[in-house]
Motif scaffolding. Sequence first.
Motif, PDB file in Angstrom:
ATOM      1  N   VAL A   1      38.720  17.083 -18.982  1.00  0.00           N
ATOM      2  CA  VAL A   1      37.846  16.525 -20.063  1.00  0.00           C
ATOM      3  C   VAL A   1      36.582  17.360 -19.994  1.00  0.00           C
ATOM      4  O   VAL A   1      36.149  18.177 -21.096  1.00  0.00           O
ATOM      5  CB  VAL A   1      37.564  14.897 -20.062  1.00  0.00           C
ATOM      6  CG1 VAL A   1      36.484  14.663 -21.054  1.00  0.00           C
ATOM      7  CG2 VAL A   1      38.897  14.331 -20.673  1.00  0.00           C
ATOM      8  N   THR A   2      35.976  17.313 -18.901  1.00  0.00           N
ATOM      9  CA  THR A   2      34.695  18.402 -18.814  1.00  0.00           C
ATOM     10  C   THR A   2      35.192  19.713 -19.209  1.00  0.00           C
ATOM     11  O   THR A   2      34.202  20.514 -19.665  1.00  0.00           O
ATOM     12  CB  THR A   2      34.333  18.641 -17.465  1.00  0.00           C
ATOM     13  OG1 THR A   2      34.008  17.014 -16.945  1.00  0.00           O
ATOM     14  CG2 THR A   2      33.315  19.308 -17.089  1.00  0.00           C
ATOM     15  N   ALA A   3      36.450  20.436 -18.832  1.00  0.00           N
ATOM     16  CA  ALA A   3      36.821  21.815 -19.069  1.00  0.00           C
ATOM     17  C   ALA A   3      36.761  21.994 -20.631  1.00  0.00           C
ATOM     18  O   ALA A   3      35.979  22.968 -21.245  1.00  0.00           O
ATOM     19  CB  ALA A   3      37.806  21.984 -18.448  1.00  0.00           C
ATOM     20  N   VAL A   4      37.312  20.950 -21.424  1.00  0.00           N
ATOM     21  CA  VAL A   4      37.464  20.927 -22.808  1.00  0.00           C
ATOM     22  C   VAL A   4      36.108  20.966 -23.443  1.00  0.00           C
ATOM     23  O   VAL A   4      35.779  21.578 -24.171  1.00  0.00           O
ATOM     24  CB  VAL A   4      38.352  19.875 -23.460  1.00  0.00           C
ATOM     25  CG1 VAL A   4      38.262  19.872 -24.719  1.00  0.00           C
ATOM     26  CG2 VAL A   4      39.991  20.325 -22.990  1.00  0.00           C
ATOM     27  N   LEU A   5      35.355  20.013 -23.071  1.00  0.00           N
ATOM     28  CA  LEU A   5      33.909  19.735 -23.729  1.00  0.00           C
ATOM     29  C   LEU A   5      33.223  21.207 -23.203  1.00  0.00           C
ATOM     30  O   LEU A   5      32.167  21.520 -24.242  1.00  0.00           O
ATOM     31  CB  LEU A   5      33.304  18.351 -23.156  1.00  0.00           C
ATOM     32  CG  LEU A   5      33.862  17.320 -23.647  1.00  0.00           C
ATOM     33  CD1 LEU A   5      33.334  16.254 -22.999  1.00  0.00           C
ATOM     34  CD2 LEU A   5      34.000  16.982 -24.923  1.00  0.00           C
ATOM     35  N   LEU A   6      33.140  21.652 -22.185  1.00  0.00           N
ATOM     36  CA  LEU A   6      32.395  22.762 -21.902  1.00  0.00           C
ATOM     37  C   LEU A   6      32.827  24.128 -22.633  1.00  0.00           C
ATOM     38  O   LEU A   6      32.066  24.929 -23.071  1.00  0.00           O
ATOM     39  CB  LEU A   6      32.352  23.294 -20.408  1.00  0.00           C
ATOM     40  CG  LEU A   6      31.650  22.466 -19.497  1.00  0.00           C
ATOM     41  CD1 LEU A   6      32.016  22.704 -18.003  1.00  0.00           C
ATOM     42  CD2 LEU A   6      30.136  22.428 -19.665  1.00  0.00           C
ATOM     43  N   ARG A   7      34.235  24.078 -22.963  1.00  0.00           N
ATOM     44  CA  ARG A   7      34.674  25.343 -23.713  1.00  0.00           C
ATOM     45  C   ARG A   7      34.171  25.214 -25.354  1.00  0.00           C
ATOM     46  O   ARG A   7      33.725  26.053 -25.742  1.00  0.00           O
ATOM     47  CB  ARG A   7      36.322  25.113 -24.022  1.00  0.00           C
ATOM     48  CG  ARG A   7      36.888  26.284 -24.501  1.00  0.00           C
ATOM     49  CD  ARG A   7      36.615  27.520 -24.265  1.00  0.00           C
ATOM     50  NE  ARG A   7      37.097  27.839 -22.836  1.00  0.00           N
ATOM     51  CZ  ARG A   7      38.155  28.566 -22.563  1.00  0.00           C
ATOM     52  NH1 ARG A   7      38.875  29.119 -23.264  1.00  0.00           N
ATOM     53  NH2 ARG A   7      38.603  28.450 -21.123  1.00  0.00           N
ATOM     54  N   ARG A   8      34.408  23.922 -25.651  1.00  0.00           N
ATOM     55  CA  ARG A   8      33.732  23.696 -26.883  1.00  0.00           C
ATOM     56  C   ARG A   8      32.264  24.042 -27.241  1.00  0.00           C
ATOM     57  O   ARG A   8      31.993  24.458 -28.130  1.00  0.00           O
ATOM     58  CB  ARG A   8      34.043  22.197 -27.513  1.00  0.00           C
ATOM     59  CG  ARG A   8      35.528  21.844 -27.720  1.00  0.00           C
ATOM     60  CD  ARG A   8      35.654  20.477 -28.217  1.00  0.00           C
ATOM     61  NE  ARG A   8      35.317  20.243 -29.207  1.00  0.00           N
ATOM     62  CZ  ARG A   8      35.161  19.075 -30.086  1.00  0.00           C
ATOM     63  NH1 ARG A   8      35.379  17.892 -29.495  1.00  0.00           N
ATOM     64  NH2 ARG A   8      34.648  19.142 -31.323  1.00  0.00           N
ATOM     65  N   ARG A   9      31.483  23.509 -26.273  1.00  0.00           N
ATOM     66  CA  ARG A   9      30.067  23.774 -25.935  1.00  0.00           C
ATOM     67  C   ARG A   9      29.907  25.187 -26.183  1.00  0.00           C
ATOM     68  O   ARG A   9      29.034  25.921 -26.923  1.00  0.00           O
ATOM     69  CB  ARG A   9      29.412  23.196 -24.901  1.00  0.00           C
ATOM     70  CG  ARG A   9      27.913  23.303 -24.840  1.00  0.00           C
ATOM     71  CD  ARG A   9      27.246  22.709 -23.536  1.00  0.00           C
ATOM     72  NE  ARG A   9      26.826  21.562 -23.860  1.00  0.00           N
ATOM     73  CZ  ARG A   9      26.122  20.848 -23.217  1.00  0.00           C
ATOM     74  NH1 ARG A   9      25.803  21.134 -22.077  1.00  0.00           N
ATOM     75  NH2 ARG A   9      25.673  19.599 -23.633  1.00  0.00           N
ATOM     76  N   GLN A  10      30.523  26.114 -25.446  1.00  0.00           N
ATOM     77  CA  GLN A  10      30.294  27.533 -25.274  1.00  0.00           C
ATOM     78  C   GLN A  10      30.774  28.143 -26.715  1.00  0.00           C
ATOM     79  O   GLN A  10      29.964  29.008 -27.126  1.00  0.00           O
ATOM     80  CB  GLN A  10      31.315  28.159 -24.174  1.00  0.00           C
ATOM     81  CG  GLN A  10      30.786  27.893 -22.870  1.00  0.00           C
ATOM     82  CD  GLN A  10      31.669  28.770 -21.913  1.00  0.00           C
ATOM     83  OE1 GLN A  10      32.917  28.987 -22.173  1.00  0.00           O
ATOM     84  NE2 GLN A  10      31.204  28.843 -20.425  1.00  0.00           N
ATOM     85  N   ARG A  11      31.856  27.781 -27.207  1.00  0.00           N
ATOM     86  CA  ARG A  11      32.280  28.382 -28.521  1.00  0.00           C
ATOM     87  C   ARG A  11      31.148  27.877 -29.706  1.00  0.00           C
ATOM     88  O   ARG A  11      31.098  28.733 -30.564  1.00  0.00           O
ATOM     89  CB  ARG A  11      33.640  27.656 -29.070  1.00  0.00           C
ATOM     90  CG  ARG A  11      34.723  28.324 -28.067  1.00  0.00           C
ATOM     91  CD  ARG A  11      35.936  27.934 -28.642  1.00  0.00           C
ATOM     92  NE  ARG A  11      37.105  28.559 -27.721  1.00  0.00           N
ATOM     93  CZ  ARG A  11      38.070  29.254 -28.025  1.00  0.00           C
ATOM     94  NH1 ARG A  11      38.221  29.386 -29.315  1.00  0.00           N
ATOM     95  NH2 ARG A  11      38.948  29.587 -27.112  1.00  0.00           N
ATOM     96  N   SER A  12      30.681  26.839 -29.595  1.00  0.00           N
ATOM     97  CA  SER A  12      29.718  26.334 -30.771  1.00  0.00           C
ATOM     98  C   SER A  12      28.307  27.154 -30.482  1.00  0.00           C
ATOM     99  O   SER A  12      27.501  27.198 -31.559  1.00  0.00           O
ATOM    100  CB  SER A  12      29.339  24.822 -30.549  1.00  0.00           C
ATOM    101  OG  SER A  12      28.649  24.454 -29.384  1.00  0.00           O
TER     102      SER A  12
END
Length: 73
Positions: free
Chosen positions: A60-71
Amino acid sequence: MGAVGSPWWQTAKTPRQGFILGGVWSFLAVAYWVFAIGEPISWSVIIAVLAALLGVGYLVTAVLLRRRQRSDH
């Protein structure tokens, strides 16, 4: 306390680290679960559940960090 700007849920510093650690903990959870098949509730089942929770937490942390980087881009 975490770094400034680091959310409370962040267990990994990078998405890659989160995916790797999440995969390792998930693999260990499956391995312990397979080891515990056919036995009554034992330490293997308890360890499998805890490892699964850690794996999910890292993923979950990895997915949320990835989404934060893309945004941010």
